[in-house]
Design an enzyme around this catalytic site. Structure first.
Site, PDB file in Angstrom:
ATOM      1  N   CYS A  98      -0.388   4.162   2.165  1.00  0.00           N
ATOM      2  CA  CYS A  98      -0.085   3.979   3.680  1.00  0.00           C
ATOM      3  C   CYS A  98       1.150   4.234   3.880  1.00  0.00           C
ATOM      4  CB  CYS A  98      -0.615   2.582   3.963  1.00  0.00           C
ATOM      5  SG  CYS A  98      -2.309   1.773   3.184  1.00  0.00           S
ATOM      6  N   ASP A  99       2.007   3.650   3.392  1.00  0.00           N
ATOM      7  CA  ASP A  99       3.637   3.444   3.722  1.00  0.00           C
ATOM      8  C   ASP A  99       4.499   4.480   2.905  1.00  0.00           C
ATOM      9  OD1 ASP A  99       2.533   1.658   5.346  1.00  0.00           O
ATOM     10  OD2 ASP A  99       2.780   0.016   4.259  1.00  0.00           O
ATOM     11  N   CYS A 144       0.694  -1.200   0.095  1.00  0.00           N
ATOM     12  CA  CYS A 144       0.061  -0.093   0.044  1.00  0.00           C
ATOM     13  C   CYS A 144       0.914   1.185  -0.061  1.00  0.00           C
ATOM     14  CB  CYS A 144      -0.876   0.035   1.184  1.00  0.00           C
ATOM     15  SG  CYS A 144      -1.875   1.631   1.418  1.00  0.00           S
TER      16      CYS A 144
END
Ligand code: NAP
Length: 313
Positions: free
Chosen positions: A139-140, A136
């Site tokens: 997200c990261d 992701c």
């Protein structure tokens, strides 16, 4: 018997939320059950440029699109529960879903549990997920600011997410198993024009490793020559990022032995009926030719409309 819903919708991705909207508008007593955040894969997708009405230039993203879908389903009276369903009994007139927090009953069920990222498939992968390996970018990406990042895959997801990652990383290298991308030409054009994006063609990640539990090494094999390239994190960095975007696997284990499937994908007719009366399926868990937000939403709308007909009959 406890509270019996007209329909329970399992999963709050685009398919489930569209089903909730249509069920609510039909005045069905509907419940959406979701175990984590709404949106499924869309919640972790930065750019969506092919959903009608969604204009990327206006800084729209997957999460902003899904937030509107959630609001719309709720507006029409669809109830919500956050729970993880652990078993289902789909045969019979009243369907039963057993979750960690409670039991739920309904006359009809729409399965909309979607799909999840396919693992990269290299040695030691599980050890480094969350410690350098991610699925992701939204997200990261932030964790890899000014570091080197590698992306596995050659489809729309891999190339778009790789471009997104160039906003954070020092350099992004796409590792693709062929010498040609699968991504749409419009996406490829942008990628080839991006100076921070590099490519390793005809290559697959064989093994990953690292020191002190973070990803710092990997071995990449050229599938044409069998030559192995060892990649090591820059000494000052101490780690690099590895993102996998090589497709998806359906989230259907829960329905095995009850609902008819092919290679894990639920089989339905054009109106989303499964082999069990009163059980419908919508979205990426279905066997179909195009898995997109627009087709998931369409499936959800059709499924909810068919639930209404089924209950009338
Ligand atoms: P995809 O189109 O199925 O592409 C998967 C990529 O991963 C392919 O390049 C494939 O290589 C590679 N791959 C598959 N298995 C592999 C393995 N075991 N090892 C190494 N590489 C492997 O998946 P996606 O990119 O996630 O897209 C899924 C769907 O969503 C598509 O229909 C796509 O159009 C859509 N989508 C659209 C957008 C957009 O329009 N903005 C964004 C994201 C996704 P090969 O090419 O060699 O098969």
């Amino acid at each position: 018997m406890e509270n019996v819903y007209d329909v329970i919708i399992l999963g709050a991705g685009p398919a489930g939320l569209a089903a909730g909207l249509y069920a609510g508008r039909s005045r069905l007593k509907a419940l959406i059950i979701e175990k984590s955040q709404d949106g499924g894969q869309i919640a972790i997708t930065n750019e969506i440029e092919n959903y009608p009405g969604q204009i990327v230039d206006e800084e729209e993203s997957g999460p902003s699109l899904i937030a509107r879908m959630t609001k719309q389903a709720e507006k029409f009276g669809c109830e919500r529960v956050s729970d993880t369903i652990e078993s289902v009994e789909l045969e019979g007139e009243i369907k039963k879903l057993v979750g960690k927090k409670g039991e739920y009953f309904a006359k009809a069920v729409i399965l909309a549990t979607g799909a999840h990222s396919r693992p990269i498939g290299c040695k030691n992968e599980a050890e480094f997920v969350g410690k350098g390996i991610s699925f992701c970018a939204t997200c990261d990406a932030n964790f890899f600011t000014d570091l080197e990042v590698y992306v596995v895959g050659g489809g729309d997801s891999a190339v778009e997410e790789a471009m997104f990652l160039t906003n954070f990383a020092r350099k992004v290298t796409i590792i693709h198993r062929r010498d040609e991308l699968r991504a749409a030409k419009s996406i490829q054009e942008k990628a080839f024009a991006n100076p921070k994006l590099d490519f390793m063609w005809d290559s697959v990640v064989e093994e990953v490793g690292g020191d002190e539990g973070v990803l710092a090494k990997m071995w990449v094999r050229n599938v044409k020559t069998d030559e192995i390239t060892e990649i090591e994190a820059d000494e000052d960095d101490g780690l690099f990022g590895l993102f996998g975007f090589i497709g998806f696997l359906p989230n259907t284990d829960l329905f095995e032995g009850q609902v008819e499937m092919e290679r894990g994908y639920v089989l339905t007719d054009d109106d989303m009926h499964t082999n069990i009366p009163g059980v419908f399926a919508a979205g990426d868990l279905r066997k179909k030719s195009l898995r997109q937000v627009v087709t998931a939403a369409a499936d959800g709308a059709i499924a909810a409309t068919q639930v209404y007909k089924f209950l009338e009959e």
